[in-house]
Design a protein around this motif. Structure first.
Motif, mmCIF file in Angstrom:
data_model
loop_
_atom_site.group_PDB
_atom_site.id
_atom_site.type_symbol
_atom_site.label_atom_id
_atom_site.label_comp_id
_atom_site.label_asym_id
_atom_site.label_seq_id
_atom_site.Cartn_x
_atom_site.Cartn_y
_atom_site.Cartn_z
ATOM 1 N N CYS A 4 86.910 49.849 11.920
ATOM 2 C CA CYS A 4 87.863 49.127 11.071
ATOM 3 C C CYS A 4 89.237 49.094 11.745
ATOM 4 N N LYS A 6 92.011 48.678 10.446
ATOM 5 C CA LYS A 6 93.084 49.257 9.622
ATOM 6 C C LYS A 6 93.022 50.780 9.626
ATOM 7 N N CYS A 7 91.802 51.335 9.465
ATOM 8 C CA CYS A 7 91.711 52.785 9.246
ATOM 9 C C CYS A 7 90.785 53.504 10.218
ATOM 10 N N ASN A 9 87.527 53.506 10.278
ATOM 11 C CA ASN A 9 86.193 53.762 9.712
ATOM 12 C C ASN A 9 85.142 52.968 10.498
ATOM 13 N N CYS A 24 86.510 47.756 7.116
ATOM 14 C CA CYS A 24 85.565 48.500 6.289
ATOM 15 C C CYS A 24 85.664 47.961 4.862
ATOM 16 N N CYS A 27 89.150 48.619 3.067
ATOM 17 C CA CYS A 27 90.253 47.857 3.671
ATOM 18 C C CYS A 27 90.060 46.353 3.457
#
Ligand code: ZN
Ligand code: ZN
Length: 307
Positions: A4, A6-7, A9, A24, A27
């Protein structure tokens, strides 16, 4: 390994073709919600104190719309009422109505079911027996707008929100352009307005969200949805344009956005040149805004009365 953006994952549920972004589940939900809420602010689609009528069919787009607008309701910025129209399409509409009711109950929003039979006098099935299904979508669209406008006034709603997504909007632009309906083209947009007092402003908060992302959103949020397509929609011109746009998007993933962007740029010029003078008349039959003596819905209805 894909993760992901953003994070981090590793369990991604989408890779956006238009940007290459991978997300993910959590997100993805957050990104889409933020995008829609940002568009609502940017385009000034609602104001504090608005009562928004959500046109809730039970399909993925309207279910997503209700879910996202509920964020603004929870923050006490707007109030919501969900309205489902039962067109009377045997073996199809019953499930949608049931699922719409479930969604409204889930978040505790008032839900009204209004029928073609009650407002128009005939179910869509009955209308189609007489006219054949080639123009089913025309009749249906006219009557749906007519009913939503009346119910909005009955409920004291100040806006009508519909779940039109990016694909729907790009299709409408292309269809009207190809058919040479320049007048219709001037009425397409994220927000429709009229100076006529009986007219409720219509907004399309999901206009920038591709259809595949509305489908993914309801799955990611685990919301109940009605997946069946309308039995009358099969071989319509819109269906052909939809297939064409989907096909061309394979190699040109941003084509629907550019269709929209280009249209929004030329729209002010089109409006200036082609839109009729604002409708100021009212229908002699029902009191809705009308260009002539009767509104479109009542002129359809008057044809049946004569028969
Ligand atoms: Zn993430
Ligand atoms: Zn009328």
């Amino acid at each position: 390994m894909d993760v992901c953006h953003k994070c981090g994952n590793p369990q991604i549920i989408i890779k956006r073709k238009q940007s290459g972004q991978m997300l993910c589940q959590e997100c993805f939900i957050n990104t889409v919600q933020e995008k829609v809420l940002k568009d609502i602010r940017k385009q000034k689609l609602v104001e504090k104190g608005d009562k928004v009528l959500v046109a809730l069919s039970g399909g993925k787009d309207s279910v997503m719309l209700l879910d996202i607008l509920n964020n603004l309701r929870k923050r006490k910025i707007i109030d919501l009422v969900a309205v489902t129209i039962d067109e009377g399409i045997c073996g199809y509409r019953e499930d949608g109505v049931e699922i719409a009711a479930q969604n409204a109950e889930l978040i505790g929003v008032k839900h009204r079911i209004v029928s073609f039979k009650d407002y128009v006098g005939h179910t869509l099935d009955e209308i189609m027996e007489d006219t054949g299904d080639r123009i089913a979508c025309t009749y249906c669209g006219v009557f749906r707008r007519w009913i939503f406008n009346q119910v909005a006034r009955e409920e004291g709603a100040t806006k009508i929100a519909t779940g039109h997504n990016l694909d729907d909007e790009a299709q409408s632009i292309l269809m009207n352009y190809m058919e040479g309906n320049i007048q219709n083209l001037t009425r397409i947009g994220v927000k429709s307005e009229s100076s006529y007092e009986g007219f409720t402003v219509k907004i399309k908060p999901l206009r920038e969200i591709p259809e595949r992302e509305t489908a993914l959103y309801v799955v990611a949020r685990d919301l109940p949805v009605h997946l069946a397509g309308c039995p009358y929609a099969g071989d319509s011109f819109r269906a052909k344009i939809r297939d064409f746009l989907k096909d061309i998007s394979q190699d040109h993933p941003t084509i629907m956005y550019s269709t929209l962007r280009g249209f929004d740029k030329i729209k002010p010029v089109l409006k200036e040149e082609f839109s009729r003078k604002a409708t100021t008349g009212v229908c002699a039959e029902c009191g809705e805004p009308a260009a002539g003596k009767l509104c479109k819905a009542c002129s359809f209805r008057s044809q049946w009365k004569k028969e």
